[in-house]
Design a protein around this motif. Structure first.
Motif, short mmCIF file in Angstrom:
data_model
loop_
_atom_site.label_atom_id
_atom_site.label_comp_id
_atom_site.label_asym_id
_atom_site.label_seq_id
_atom_site.Cartn_x
_atom_site.Cartn_y
_atom_site.Cartn_z
N ILE A 149 47.18 80.05 41.34
CA ILE A 149 47.89 79.77 42.59
C ILE A 149 47.77 80.98 43.52
N ILE A 150 47.53 80.71 44.80
CA ILE A 150 47.57 81.76 45.81
C ILE A 150 48.82 81.56 46.64
N ARG B 6 51.85 77.72 48.28
CA ARG B 6 51.41 77.62 46.90
C ARG B 6 50.07 76.90 46.94
N ILE B 7 49.04 77.65 47.30
CA ILE B 7 47.72 77.07 47.49
C ILE B 7 47.03 76.96 46.14
N GLN C 92 43.17 72.35 43.67
CA GLN C 92 43.10 70.97 44.16
C GLN C 92 43.41 70.91 45.65
N GLY C 93 44.37 71.72 46.10
CA GLY C 93 44.71 71.73 47.52
C GLY C 93 43.54 72.18 48.39
N ILE C 94 42.83 73.23 47.94
CA ILE C 94 41.66 73.70 48.68
C ILE C 94 40.56 72.65 48.67
N GLN C 95 40.33 72.04 47.51
CA GLN C 95 39.28 71.02 47.43
C GLN C 95 39.60 69.84 48.33
N ASN C 96 40.87 69.46 48.40
CA ASN C 96 41.26 68.36 49.29
C ASN C 96 40.94 68.68 50.75
N VAL C 97 41.22 69.92 51.15
CA VAL C 97 40.95 70.33 52.54
C VAL C 97 39.44 70.32 52.81
#
Length: 541
Positions: free
Chosen positions: A403-404, A411-412, A415-420
């Motif tokens: 998590i970043i 809380r990046i 999966q969140g980055i891949q979604n973007v």
């Protein structure tokens, strides 16, 4: 008898013993409290339907059996029950539900139940933090029922909203602005009104996220320097505050410097919570003239630890959670091998200098068992001559590498980055993301991406265009990401476009792609080995 009653009776030694006596525990006494409360929790948790949903019919009778039978858990293990607020399946009856972000862009919220016993423990430990924030040595403190707290916290249903409610069960300390008014205000409105009231009435405490406290402090300096006192408002000011304001402005003008909060206020206590506090504490001390005392709290575990008068490491309260510690090497191994079964260590087994992911079982009827809350700590000592303690103390390091977290807001996740990236439609060949720091020691999120060469040339995509595009999508998918700019004035994303073929070369040399989230220095050096000259790459920690 409440804290206020004991202060009225001048029972100061009794107050210290009740709320801060845990600092005098030996390691054996500390572990005795942990094990006694954990044995009680095992009976409650194992006998409820939530516990059985994880135990699958097993019945642990001892702490050792519990640690063998219960796997390390995450919020996914509880979501079906907790998000429906199914109280009948819990270890004890909740009296309030606390909310936080789960994972921006993927899951909306997490809910955590608090029992009456948990709230009683929370209250006592919040009082301990208040006392210790004013302390300059063991046994000394300066708390009064006429004190006032600058309200820099998010209201309920967030965990920080419990702070004023719990504290007011013990003492009639006043919040600026009043909690009943603050809950209906925006962040900016609360800050402006709170500071205006503080200028009129003075203030003794400030409590907030370290990053938020810094942003508020900057705005206070600007507001205080520009403040024009209207004749009709003068009656609202205490005479001593009017004199203090006049002298502060005169002094700053003479010294040719901007006004700072320390020119107007003389805090008894300054408390900060959240992540990245080490990036702000020096600046906050300079602005306020008081070194902030760091404490740590979370939605799921409530408040678990605090520094003391030395501001040199946090001690964990023995009655909030049962603590287990997972070495950071095992945390990283679990990212690659979720089936790995690591060993955890107890409080009397930690090693100075080692970094651990903390694993928590919430006591007093809590829902979470062997729960990976997602935070890492370094053990800085098993005792302290300065504090006169014989129990371990810790410093907060960061969120786990998967998590970043930037300034306690985001809380990046992978999966969140891949979604973007998927939403953007960009032909991304590969990417890695790291948390890095500017020369001014401010955290940011650095995304290294490789884009298909033909598409890169045809669309004339450059670093700034890509950064602007991805920022738009991050703000679209994540409310907390938007708040970084809105509340802190921070735009945390930096983008570096990697040379075409970078990921293919890495995979050929190493047999696998690099880890997406916070790969180690060796992996980054290999990935960036042949980058063209001029690629901007600030230092990492």
């Amino acid at each position: 008898m409440s804290l206020q009653d004991k202060l009225d009776r001048q029972e100061y030694d009794e107050v210290w013993s009740q709320y801060c006596g845990f600092l005098d525990l030996s390691m054996e006494e500390y572990m005795a409290i942990q094990k006694r409360l954990m044995a009680e929790q095992i009976q409650l948790w194992s006998g409820c339907m939530l516990g059985q949903s994880i135990l699958k019919g097993k019945k642990p009778a001892t702490i050792e059996e519990f640690r063998r039978m219960v796997p390390l858990t995450s919020y996914e293990d509880y979501a079906d029950i907790l998000l429906r607020k199914n109280a009948s399946m819990l270890p004890d009856n909740p009296v309030i539900w606390i909310q936080t972000t789960w994972e921006g862009g993927r899951h909306p919220i997490k809910l955590a139940p608090y029992t009456r016993s948990m709230l009683d423990t929370f209250r006592d430990n919040v009082v301990a933090c208040l006392i210790l924030s004013t302390s300059r040595k063991k046994g000394s403190f300066n708390v009064d029922k006429t004190d006032k707290v600058l309200y820099g916290l998010a209201p309920l249903p967030y965990a920080t909203g419990l702070f004023p409610l719990a504290l007011n069960e013990a003492i009639d300390i006043k919040f600026l602005p009043a909690v009943k008014d603050a809950v209906n205000m925006s962040f900016s409105e609360r800050n402006k009104l709170g500071f205006k009231m503080a200028m009129q009435q003075d203030v003794e405490y400030f409590f907030g996220l370290g990053s938020v406290a810094y942003a508020v402090s900057q705005s206070l300096s600007q507001m205080g320097g520009k403040a024009k006192l209207k004749a009709g408002d003068l009656l609202k000011f205490r005479p001593d505050m009017l004199l203090r304001i006049a002298r502060a402005k005169q002094r700053c003008k003479k010294e040719n410097r901007p006004l700072k909060p320390r020119d107007l206020f003389h805090l008894k206590g300054f408390m900060v919570a959240g992540t990245d506090n080490r990036c702000y504490k020096d600046d906050l001390e300079e602005l306020w003239g008081v070194r902030p005392m760091e404490l740590f709290a979370g939605t799921e575990p409530s408040i678990i630890g605090t520094e003391t008068w030395t501001r040199n490491g946090m001690y964990f309260f023995p009655d909030t959670c049962f603590y287990e510690f997972l070495p950071i090497a095992d945390t990283i191994r679990l990212m690659d091998d979720p089936d790995y079964k690591p060993r955890t260590y107890l409080m009397d087994e930690v090693v100075p200098g080692e970094i651990y992911e903390i694993v928590l079982t919430v006591l007093k009827g809590g829902a979470f068992a062997r729960y990976r809350v997602g935070d890492t700590y370094r053990c800085v000592g098993l005792s302290s001559r300065e504090d006169g303690t014989s129990i371990p103390r810790f410093e907060y390091v960061d969120r786990v590498p998967a998590i970043i977290d930037i300034a306690g807001f985001t809380r990046i996740s992978e999966q969140g980055i891949q979604n973007v990236l998927d939403l953007s439609g960009l032909p991304v060949v590969g990417w890695v993301a790291l948390k890095e720091y500017t020369a001014e020691n401010r955290p940011y999120f650095h995304l290294y991406v490789e884009v298909e060469k033909s598409e890169f040339l045809n669309r004339a995509v450059n670093t700034q265009v890509l950064r602007d595009l991805l920022t738009t999508y991050f703000k679209y998918t994540d409310q907390d990401y938007r708040d970084l700019k809105k509340i802190l004035g921070m735009d945390p994303l930096k983008v570096t476009i990697l040379r075409s073929g970078s990921f293919a070369e890495y995979c050929a040399a190493h047999g696998r792609p690099p880890r997406h989230m916070n790969p180690d220095n060796y992996a980054m050096e290999a990935l960036l080995h042949n980058q063209r000259a001029g690629t901007w790459r600030p230092g990492r920690r």
